[in-house]
Scaffold this motif. Structure first.
Motif, mmCIF file in Angstrom:
data_model
loop_
_atom_site.group_PDB
_atom_site.id
_atom_site.type_symbol
_atom_site.label_atom_id
_atom_site.label_comp_id
_atom_site.label_asym_id
_atom_site.label_seq_id
_atom_site.Cartn_x
_atom_site.Cartn_y
_atom_site.Cartn_z
ATOM 1 N N HIS A 22 1.394 -1.582 5.528
ATOM 2 C CA HIS A 22 1.594 -3.032 5.474
ATOM 3 C C HIS A 22 0.311 -3.723 5.929
ATOM 4 N N TYR A 23 0.054 -4.902 5.395
ATOM 5 C CA TYR A 23 -1.112 -5.699 5.768
ATOM 6 C C TYR A 23 -0.667 -7.121 6.063
ATOM 7 N N TRP A 24 -1.578 -7.907 6.628
ATOM 8 C CA TRP A 24 -1.327 -9.324 6.846
ATOM 9 C C TRP A 24 -2.197 -10.095 5.872
ATOM 10 N N SER A 25 -1.562 -10.932 5.058
ATOM 11 C CA SER A 25 -2.292 -11.784 4.126
ATOM 12 C C SER A 25 -2.689 -13.054 4.861
ATOM 13 N N ARG A 26 -3.977 -13.216 5.074
ATOM 14 C CA ARG A 26 -4.455 -14.416 5.767
ATOM 15 C C ARG A 26 -4.331 -15.642 4.878
ATOM 16 N N SER A 27 -4.460 -15.484 3.576
ATOM 17 C CA SER A 27 -4.346 -16.642 2.677
ATOM 18 C C SER A 27 -2.898 -17.104 2.528
ATOM 19 N N ARG A 28 -1.972 -16.148 2.425
ATOM 20 C CA ARG A 28 -0.551 -16.499 2.280
ATOM 21 C C ARG A 28 0.164 -16.619 3.623
ATOM 22 N N LYS A 29 -0.532 -16.184 4.676
ATOM 23 C CA LYS A 29 0.027 -16.203 6.035
ATOM 24 C C LYS A 29 1.371 -15.488 6.117
ATOM 25 N N LYS A 30 1.371 -14.251 5.576
ATOM 26 C CA LYS A 30 2.593 -13.453 5.639
ATOM 27 C C LYS A 30 2.282 -11.966 5.584
ATOM 28 N N LEU A 31 3.201 -11.202 6.112
ATOM 29 C CA LEU A 31 3.126 -9.750 6.064
ATOM 30 C C LEU A 31 3.407 -9.297 4.638
ATOM 31 N N TRP A 32 2.687 -8.282 4.177
ATOM 32 C CA TRP A 32 2.991 -7.729 2.860
ATOM 33 C C TRP A 32 2.871 -6.215 2.867
ATOM 34 N N LYS A 33 3.799 -5.603 2.176
ATOM 35 C CA LYS A 33 3.788 -4.149 2.001
ATOM 36 C C LYS A 33 2.963 -3.855 0.761
ATOM 37 N N LYS A 34 1.925 -3.066 0.915
ATOM 38 C CA LYS A 34 1.077 -2.724 -0.222
ATOM 39 C C LYS A 34 1.932 -2.049 -1.280
ATOM 40 N N GLY A 35 1.947 -2.626 -2.470
ATOM 41 C CA GLY A 35 2.716 -2.071 -3.575
ATOM 42 C C GLY A 35 4.093 -2.667 -3.739
ATOM 43 N N GLU A 36 4.458 -3.674 -2.938
ATOM 44 C CA GLU A 36 5.811 -4.231 -3.049
ATOM 45 C C GLU A 36 6.049 -4.878 -4.403
ATOM 46 N N SER A 37 5.018 -5.409 -5.053
ATOM 47 C CA SER A 37 5.173 -5.994 -6.390
ATOM 48 C C SER A 37 4.934 -4.961 -7.481
ATOM 49 N N SER A 38 3.896 -4.153 -7.305
ATOM 50 C CA SER A 38 3.460 -3.228 -8.353
ATOM 51 C C SER A 38 4.137 -1.873 -8.303
ATOM 52 N N GLY A 39 4.649 -1.490 -7.134
ATOM 53 C CA GLY A 39 5.169 -0.141 -6.960
ATOM 54 C C GLY A 39 4.082 0.851 -6.584
ATOM 55 N N HIS A 40 2.837 0.377 -6.452
ATOM 56 C CA HIS A 40 1.695 1.234 -6.133
ATOM 57 C C HIS A 40 1.522 1.290 -4.615
ATOM 58 N N LEU A 41 2.419 2.023 -3.988
ATOM 59 C CA LEU A 41 2.497 2.107 -2.531
ATOM 60 C C LEU A 41 1.362 2.912 -1.921
ATOM 61 N N GLN A 42 1.135 2.678 -0.629
ATOM 62 C CA GLN A 42 0.232 3.495 0.165
ATOM 63 C C GLN A 42 1.055 4.172 1.251
ATOM 64 N N ILE A 43 1.057 5.502 1.238
ATOM 65 C CA ILE A 43 1.792 6.302 2.215
ATOM 66 C C ILE A 43 0.811 6.747 3.294
ATOM 67 N N LEU A 44 1.107 6.400 4.536
ATOM 68 C CA LEU A 44 0.215 6.682 5.655
ATOM 69 C C LEU A 44 0.161 8.179 5.960
ATOM 70 N N LYS A 45 -1.050 8.700 6.119
ATOM 71 C CA LYS A 45 -1.271 10.090 6.531
ATOM 72 C C LYS A 45 -1.847 10.151 7.947
ATOM 73 N N GLU A 46 -2.909 9.352 8.218
ATOM 74 C CA GLU A 46 -3.545 9.329 9.533
ATOM 75 C C GLU A 46 -4.200 7.973 9.742
ATOM 76 N N ILE A 47 -4.403 7.606 11.020
ATOM 77 C CA ILE A 47 -5.149 6.401 11.359
ATOM 78 C C ILE A 47 -6.277 6.785 12.312
ATOM 79 N N PHE A 48 -7.470 6.286 12.020
ATOM 80 C CA PHE A 48 -8.642 6.505 12.858
ATOM 81 C C PHE A 48 -9.113 5.157 13.389
ATOM 82 N N VAL A 49 -9.620 5.136 14.626
ATOM 83 C CA VAL A 49 -10.110 3.926 15.268
ATOM 84 C C VAL A 49 -11.620 4.062 15.470
ATOM 85 N N ASP A 50 -12.371 2.975 15.213
ATOM 86 C CA ASP A 50 -13.820 3.038 15.388
ATOM 87 C C ASP A 50 -14.199 3.011 16.873
ATOM 88 N N CYS A 51 -15.479 3.201 17.162
ATOM 89 C CA CYS A 51 -15.963 3.334 18.539
ATOM 90 C C CYS A 51 -15.747 2.081 19.378
#
Length: 95
Positions: A22-51
């Motif tokens: 999920h991401y936050w749309s700054r232009s629409r000011k709302k939460l959105w699930k990647k692929g909610e319209s298209s069906g082209h989802l992103q399935i989380l595998k890992e998260i890395f944090v920078d230094c």
């Protein structure tokens, strides 16, 4: 790299709890699930944090294209404008 997007605390929590990105749309000011319209989802595998702890890199499984223009990646053009990616879907048929 497939895309760059903004994620706030709510989007991160939703991503962690569902395993679907999920991401936050700054232009629409709302939460959105990647692929909610298209069906082209992103399935989380890992998260890395920078230094600095102010940027995340998500390792995901991409279902379909990541870019709303129909390409697998939003980075489908070289600096001189040459198309280097392959369009994998027609956005007019999806949106």
């Amino acid at each position: 790299m497939l895309m760059v997007a903004y994620m706030n605390d709510e989007a991160l929590k939703k991503t962690l709890s569902t395993g679907t990105v999920h991401y936050w749309s700054r232009s629409r000011k709302k939460l959105w699930k990647k692929g909610e319209s298209s069906g082209h989802l992103q399935i989380l595998k890992e998260i890395f944090v920078d230094c600095d702890g102010d940027a995340l890199l998500l390792k995901i499984e991409q279902k379909g294209g990541a870019c709303h223009t129909g390409y697998r990646s939003c980075f489908y053009r070289s600096i001189d404008g040459k198309i280097i990616g392959e369009r994998i879907f027609d956005p007019d048929e999806v949106y």
